[in-house]
Design an enzyme around this catalytic site. Sequence first.
Site, PDB file in Angstrom:
ATOM      1  N   ALA A   1      15.040  50.321  30.808  1.00 42.67           N
ATOM      2  CA  ALA A   1      14.295  49.448  29.903  1.00 42.67           C
ATOM      3  C   ALA A   1      14.394  47.978  30.299  1.00 42.67           C
ATOM      4  CB  ALA A   1      14.791  49.637  28.470  1.00 42.67           C
ATOM      5  N   THR A   2      15.531  47.561  30.824  1.00 46.34           N
ATOM      6  CA  THR A   2      15.665  46.153  31.221  1.00 46.34           C
ATOM      7  C   THR A   2      14.631  45.805  32.283  1.00 46.34           C
ATOM      8  OG1 THR A   2      18.004  46.060  30.654  1.00 46.34           O
ATOM      9  CG2 THR A   2      17.211  44.448  32.245  1.00 46.34           C
TER      10      THR A   2
ATOM     11  N   ASN B   1      17.748  47.391  18.205  1.00 44.10           N
ATOM     12  CA  ASN B   1      18.912  48.123  18.711  1.00 44.10           C
ATOM     13  C   ASN B   1      20.166  47.896  17.884  1.00 44.10           C
ATOM     14  OD1 ASN B   1      18.318  45.519  20.080  1.00 44.10           O
ATOM     15  ND2 ASN B   1      20.417  45.756  20.803  1.00 44.10           N
TER      16      ASN B   1
ATOM     17  N   GLN C   1      14.604  52.010  21.866  1.00 46.99           N
ATOM     18  CA  GLN C   1      15.281  52.728  20.778  1.00 46.99           C
ATOM     19  C   GLN C   1      14.336  53.651  20.015  1.00 46.99           C
ATOM     20  OE1 GLN C   1      18.463  52.793  20.194  1.00 46.99           O
ATOM     21  NE2 GLN C   1      19.192  51.086  21.436  1.00 46.99           N
TER      22      GLN C   1
ATOM     23  N   ALA D   1      15.437  56.480  29.744  1.00 48.11           N
ATOM     24  CA  ALA D   1      15.757  57.891  29.496  1.00 48.11           C
ATOM     25  C   ALA D   1      17.076  58.096  28.770  1.00 48.11           C
ATOM     26  CB  ALA D   1      15.789  58.653  30.823  1.00 48.11           C
ATOM     27  N   HIS D   2      18.045  57.219  29.019  1.00 46.67           N
ATOM     28  CA  HIS D   2      19.391  57.525  28.513  1.00 46.67           C
ATOM     29  C   HIS D   2      19.533  57.318  27.014  1.00 46.67           C
ATOM     30  CE1 HIS D   2      21.448  53.538  27.900  1.00 46.67           C
ATOM     31  NE2 HIS D   2      20.415  53.132  28.606  1.00 46.67           N
TER      32      HIS D   2
ATOM     33  N   THR E   1      11.662  53.626  46.805  1.00 44.23           N
ATOM     34  CA  THR E   1      11.684  55.090  46.826  1.00 44.23           C
ATOM     35  C   THR E   1      12.015  55.628  45.442  1.00 44.23           C
ATOM     36  OG1 THR E   1      12.409  55.061  49.121  1.00 44.23           O
ATOM     37  CG2 THR E   1      12.779  57.095  47.889  1.00 44.23           C
TER      38      THR E   1
ATOM     39  N   CYS F   1      25.512  45.779  25.198  1.00 50.68           N
ATOM     40  CA  CYS F   1      25.420  44.853  26.325  1.00 50.68           C
ATOM     41  C   CYS F   1      26.160  43.552  26.015  1.00 50.68           C
ATOM     42  CB  CYS F   1      23.959  44.526  26.617  1.00 50.68           C
ATOM     43  SG  CYS F   1      22.881  45.927  26.500  1.00 50.68           S
TER      44      CYS F   1
END
Lengths: 387, 123
Positions: free
Chosen positions: A73-74, A153, A181, A202-203, A241, A326
């Site tokens: 996301a960052t 968040n 979120q 994804a996490h 890649t 963070c």
Amino acid sequence: MAKDFIYLDYAASTPVDPRVTERMQECRDSGFANPSSNHVAGRLSRANIARAAEQLAALLNVDPATLIWTSGATESDNLGIAGAARFRSHRGKHLVTLLTEHKAVTDVFRMLEKQGFEVTWLKPADDGRLDPAMLAAALRKDTQLASIMYVNNETGVMQDIEAIGSICREHDVLFHVDAAQAVGKIAIDLQALPVDLLSLTAHKFYGPKGIGALYIADRPGCHVEPILFGGGQQQRIRPGTLPADLIAGLGLAAEIAQSRIDADLDHLNALRRRLWAGIKDIEGVLVNGDIESGFPGILNVSVVDVEGESLLLELEPICVATGSACNSKSQEPSYVLRALGRSDLLAQSAIRFSMGRPTTEHEVELAARRYREAVARLRDLATAAAT
Amino acid sequence: MSDDPYSPLVRKHFANTEHAGDLAGAIAINIDEQGVRLRLSATVKNGRIQSLRFRAWGCPHVIAACEWFCCHYEGEPGESLSGFRASDIMRNLSVPVEKTGRILVLEDAVRSLGQRLGGGSAP
């Protein structure tokens, strides 16, 4: 797996679903080739990525071609905001965002300010919500982009993305949404929502770390300039890649999320109700945000006359957060809670409980009991300490 | 864990605050600075510190430092408080440097308590 802690920090990160782990391992075993290669192994890797794009596209109800893979996301926020601002800079350099956005958004706007863009920083109401009329009033003829997050968040506050996006469309302003979120947790239909750019990772929904995506609507005037250079991948918008295994994991996590969003929300609602019921009668406890309209996976509370860092330690082994993960090493009170009008002391005492799929009612009951005991002990330690 | 922000001694003293409380008829010092609120209470007998208690509103390092102080100075001569140094606690408890100001609040309180003890014993 034996645990010696109770994890209530799902807003920071979620465990990878075992099915996702299995899927990623399959890709590592047989689909490891560079997806840019034209041999049969490369084509297999590309096929895995294409399947994941379809899975994520189905979750968001978009065309797979509108998705750009990123590292999370960052990066998506950086690419979406800086890329769109620069792409439209010949039209104007005014941008709009919210004071309570994630650092991955606010720091990009700060950087753009140094590069000659002008940013209007909107302040939400004390419940954390942005009045769409305030956004409308902030828009100018030279406004090119607004960025407002879906689910906060720290507090779980949800913004009225449809109303805000409609205002942006009326004024031909691109609308970016940090949905880190929200994706995989609440239903998002980007055919119905007036959103131009949307960031996800994804996490946060039981996929792997290190992979995310940026949705870029296929409409006139909506495009981003790249912020990375070095290859022709992904139409040169985001070269590099592609990690086919992580992307495949994200895709399956999206598919699983889509199949159970309603069940997950019911589960989270029940957990939050139980947690709040267990602590709401503590004297001086306050909800940060709005418990009625907020995302049910997050409950952020402050409490008067209790020092936050000691509270966090006293709560161990309950894993919770004081601010965004963070920012958790910072001694500074949360800027999000300060923007909601909380005093330094109340902001500093804030604890964010965030629940997830694996969370049980027993765990939130233990957390509530532990919180009550911690507050009582710390108040007792401080009782009659200097006025 | 190597990156644990709290040393084992901080964890021990934070969890076991046996000296938390007040003492009847004690000499007490109150202080409120740097986001720390402290009260130290002491009773003295024959020139020696008989009992120490504390109340504290602060971070885990401050609470642990108060408990450490009480553990180490009970039974010591009253004048020993004048030799109390924040740096001793910083070193013994592995307090991070950014919390120096908070531990200095305790040093101020201990010195004030020492002056009070030196000026007269508890009733």
